[in-house]
Enzyme design. Structure first.
Site, PDB file in Angstrom:
ATOM      1  N   HIS A 150     -24.287 -64.487 -69.706  1.00 53.58           N
ATOM      2  CA  HIS A 150     -25.043 -64.428 -70.976  1.00 53.58           C
ATOM      3  C   HIS A 150     -25.865 -65.704 -71.184  1.00 53.58           C
ATOM      4  O   HIS A 150     -26.149 -66.069 -72.325  1.00 53.58           O
ATOM      5  CB  HIS A 150     -24.126 -64.236 -72.191  1.00 53.58           C
ATOM      6  CG  HIS A 150     -23.099 -63.169 -72.010  1.00 53.58           C
ATOM      7  ND1 HIS A 150     -23.303 -61.857 -72.363  1.00 53.58           N
ATOM      8  CD2 HIS A 150     -21.844 -63.214 -71.467  1.00 53.58           C
ATOM      9  CE1 HIS A 150     -22.230 -61.141 -72.073  1.00 53.58           C
ATOM     10  NE2 HIS A 150     -21.328 -61.940 -71.519  1.00 53.58           N
ATOM     11  N   SER A 271     -52.347 -78.193 -66.003  1.00 51.77           N
ATOM     12  CA  SER A 271     -52.964 -77.529 -67.149  1.00 51.77           C
ATOM     13  C   SER A 271     -54.407 -78.000 -67.237  1.00 51.77           C
ATOM     14  O   SER A 271     -54.727 -79.118 -66.826  1.00 51.77           O
ATOM     15  CB  SER A 271     -52.199 -77.921 -68.414  1.00 51.77           C
ATOM     16  OG  SER A 271     -53.057 -77.875 -69.531  1.00 51.77           O
ATOM     17  N   LYS A 277     -48.812 -81.802 -67.631  1.00 52.37           N
ATOM     18  CA  LYS A 277     -48.166 -80.559 -67.227  1.00 52.37           C
ATOM     19  C   LYS A 277     -47.991 -80.385 -65.729  1.00 52.37           C
ATOM     20  O   LYS A 277     -48.833 -80.753 -64.926  1.00 52.37           O
ATOM     21  CB  LYS A 277     -48.975 -79.376 -67.763  1.00 52.37           C
ATOM     22  CG  LYS A 277     -48.859 -79.231 -69.263  1.00 52.37           C
ATOM     23  CD  LYS A 277     -47.541 -78.625 -69.654  1.00 52.37           C
ATOM     24  CE  LYS A 277     -47.783 -77.181 -70.044  1.00 52.37           C
ATOM     25  NZ  LYS A 277     -46.539 -76.504 -70.326  1.00 52.37           N
ATOM     26  N   GLU A 284     -43.799 -67.930 -61.513  1.00 53.05           N
ATOM     27  CA  GLU A 284     -44.138 -66.939 -62.539  1.00 53.05           C
ATOM     28  C   GLU A 284     -44.902 -65.786 -61.915  1.00 53.05           C
ATOM     29  O   GLU A 284     -44.731 -64.624 -62.291  1.00 53.05           O
ATOM     30  CB  GLU A 284     -44.981 -67.591 -63.641  1.00 53.05           C
ATOM     31  CG  GLU A 284     -44.191 -68.616 -64.438  1.00 53.05           C
ATOM     32  CD  GLU A 284     -45.070 -69.435 -65.370  1.00 53.05           C
ATOM     33  OE1 GLU A 284     -44.704 -69.595 -66.528  1.00 53.05           O
ATOM     34  OE2 GLU A 284     -46.134 -69.922 -64.938  1.00 53.05           O
TER      35      GLU A 284
END
Ligand code: ARG
Length: 486
Positions: A150, A271, A277, A284
């Site tokens: 969880h 970025s 970043k 992803e």
């Protein structure tokens, strides 16, 4: 070329609509090889003369070296190649190439040849990725980390154990693809449009020349089925969900909040605006592309589920889904492998996270079980210990004797026993004591790594044998062609 029964030619827009020529570049070579085996068989069975066969084979050989024009007016690669052969060899000879076959057995032959190659590539890529997981696991047999259920800390574990879990999932992906090969590597050639042919062809001979392990016997089945495609794509869809789960973990673990790992620069993106970043875009995209592949599987299954038996042009549409599924999954594996080999693991942060929680609660309960106290009672005692420690914001080993006494209230358990157990239980002792087969225990890591290393080697041997069988068959075909045309 095929429109003898029909009056007008297709308009440009209709031709573009029906044509698969752009997708067919992926199978052009297989179409040529299939045609060569077919022509050799026709000649060996005295269906066409040696002179005709020779002319056709010479033309096909020269096409192997040419870049085929995808802007031609042909509907597909089969029409284009046949028309080029006729152009080169003349109608008298070239016009005989398509004897006793159809585009319907041809196209599924080509797809099978393409997929079997892709399966071999994927099997190798999978073994490389598994090897990277196991080699990283070797270096992290002592790296303690929290294991989650969880997404809440559950038990203390080892990073090697985590990596080996994914290695085992990828072994299953390997098995699925390796097994799918058996249903792919059967020849449909010679099935004709759907019902076979009156010409005395030898289907076994072309199957052997092209390196197939057998034949799709029933000509209706051979030309109609794409279940082997669905099986292949389904296996990859499952594989991609496994990669996507690793990607998700790594995205989470490279956040400042977790900081368990750091991806090397070449697997991250900056970025356009925030200079600090370092985004895990590549991972992803593995998640994103997995969605696309699940979509491909859905497209393929939807195409075949409602099709009446016998070839239907709908089947043309599934080719681009196959090619993109192969390409994406191969890249995803290559990238993940390199990423694993360059990843920075923050052992200290993993350990710190493990210690900041009450992960030894179950170990304490289990130690009490060894003193013949029912587990349900020990679970209650350990739960009470955690509750009190949590309420007074301290670790379990800082509990006072009054608090320990409170935890055993209503049981016959001696609080000194509990206190002794708390004193001697740490995440390290927990991992030493974890001896069950396949667990996070230290001793299990060594055994599993040794076992998986051997498994990788065995599977490599099998894969190489399969590849060699295929290339030997195709070399023999090449030799046959050379002998005839020299
Ligand atoms: N271009 C077709 C495909 O990719 C080849 C088979 C066409 N056969 C036919 N009878 N129209 O599926």
């Amino acid at each position: 070329m095929y429109r003898s029964r029909l009056g007008n030619d297709l308009s440009d827009i209709t031709l573009e609509y029906v044509s698969s020529i752009k997708d067919d570049s992926e199978i052009a070579l297989f179409d040529i090889l299939g045609s060569q085996a077919h022509v050799l068989m026709l000649q060996e069975n005295k269906i066409i003369s040696k002179i005709d066969a020779k002319k056709i084979l010479v033309a096909l050989e020269s096409l192997k070296k040419e870049k085929l024009d995808s802007s031609s007016s042909a509907e597909d690669i089969h029409e284009l190649i046949e028309s080029l052969v006729i152009k080169k060899a003349g109608m008298a000879s070239g016009g005989k190439m398509h004897t006793a076959r159809s585009r319907n057995d041809q196209v599924t032959l080509d797809i099978r040849m393409k997929i079997r190659n892709d399966i071999n590539i994927l099997c190798n890529c999978l073994l490389d990725t598994i090897e990277a997981l196991v080699s990283l696991a070797k270096n992290h047999q002592k790296t303690i980390m929290p294991l989650y259920t969880h997404l809440q800390q559950a038990q203390a574990g080892l990073f090697s154990h985590y990596l080996l879990a994914h290695a085992d999932a990828l072994f299953r992906d390997f098995d699925r693809l390796y097994d799918a090969y058996k249903h792919v590597n059967e020849s449909p050639l010679g099935a004709g449009p759907v019902g076979g042919t009156s010409i005395p062809i030898d289907r076994h001979s072309t199957a052997k020349m092209l390196g197939f392990d057998g034949i799709v016997e029933n000509s209706i089945d051979a030309t109609s089925t794409r279940d082997f495609v669905a099986e292949y794509i389904a296996a990859i869809a499952i594989l991609m969900t496994n990669l996507s789960k690793i990607a998700e973990d790594f995205v989470l673990w490279s956040t400042a909040e977790f900081s368990f790992i750091e991806l090397s620069d070449e697997f991250t993106s900056p970025s356009s605006v925030m200079p600090q970043k370092k985004n895990p875009d590549i991972l992803e995209l593995t998640r994103g592309k997995t969605a696309e592949i699940i979509g491909n599987l859905t497209a393929i299954l939807s195409t075949i589920k409602g099709l009446s038996t016998g070839y239907g042009r709908d089947l043309q549409q599934i080719k681009s889904s196959i090619w993109s599924t192969s390409k994406t999954s191969i890249s995803a594996l290559l990238i993940l492998k390199s990423m694993l080999l360059t990843i920075k693991v923050n052992d200290k942060q993993m350990k710190k996270a493990t210690n900041s929680s009450y992960l030894i609660a179950l170990d304490i309960a289990e130690k009490l079980v060894l003193k013949e106290i029912p587990f349900r009672t020990t679970h209650k005692i350990a739960g009470s210990l955690v509750q009190q420690a949590h309420n007074s914001k301290k670790s379990l080993n800082k509990l006072t004797s009054a608090e320990i006494k409170k935890s055993v209230e209503g049981t016959k358990v001696n609080p000194t026993t509990v206190s002794e157990i708390i004193k001697t239980t740490t995440t390290i002792s927990s991992l030493q004591d974890r001896i069950s087969f396949g667990s996070s225990g230290y001793s299990e890591q060594k055994r599993m790594i040794k076992n998986r290393t051997k498994k990788i080697n065995d599977l490599r041997t099998n894969t190489t044998k399969r590849e060699n069988d295929l290339s030997n068959a195709l070399e023999a075909l090449d030799q046959k062609i050379s002998n005839l045309i020299k």
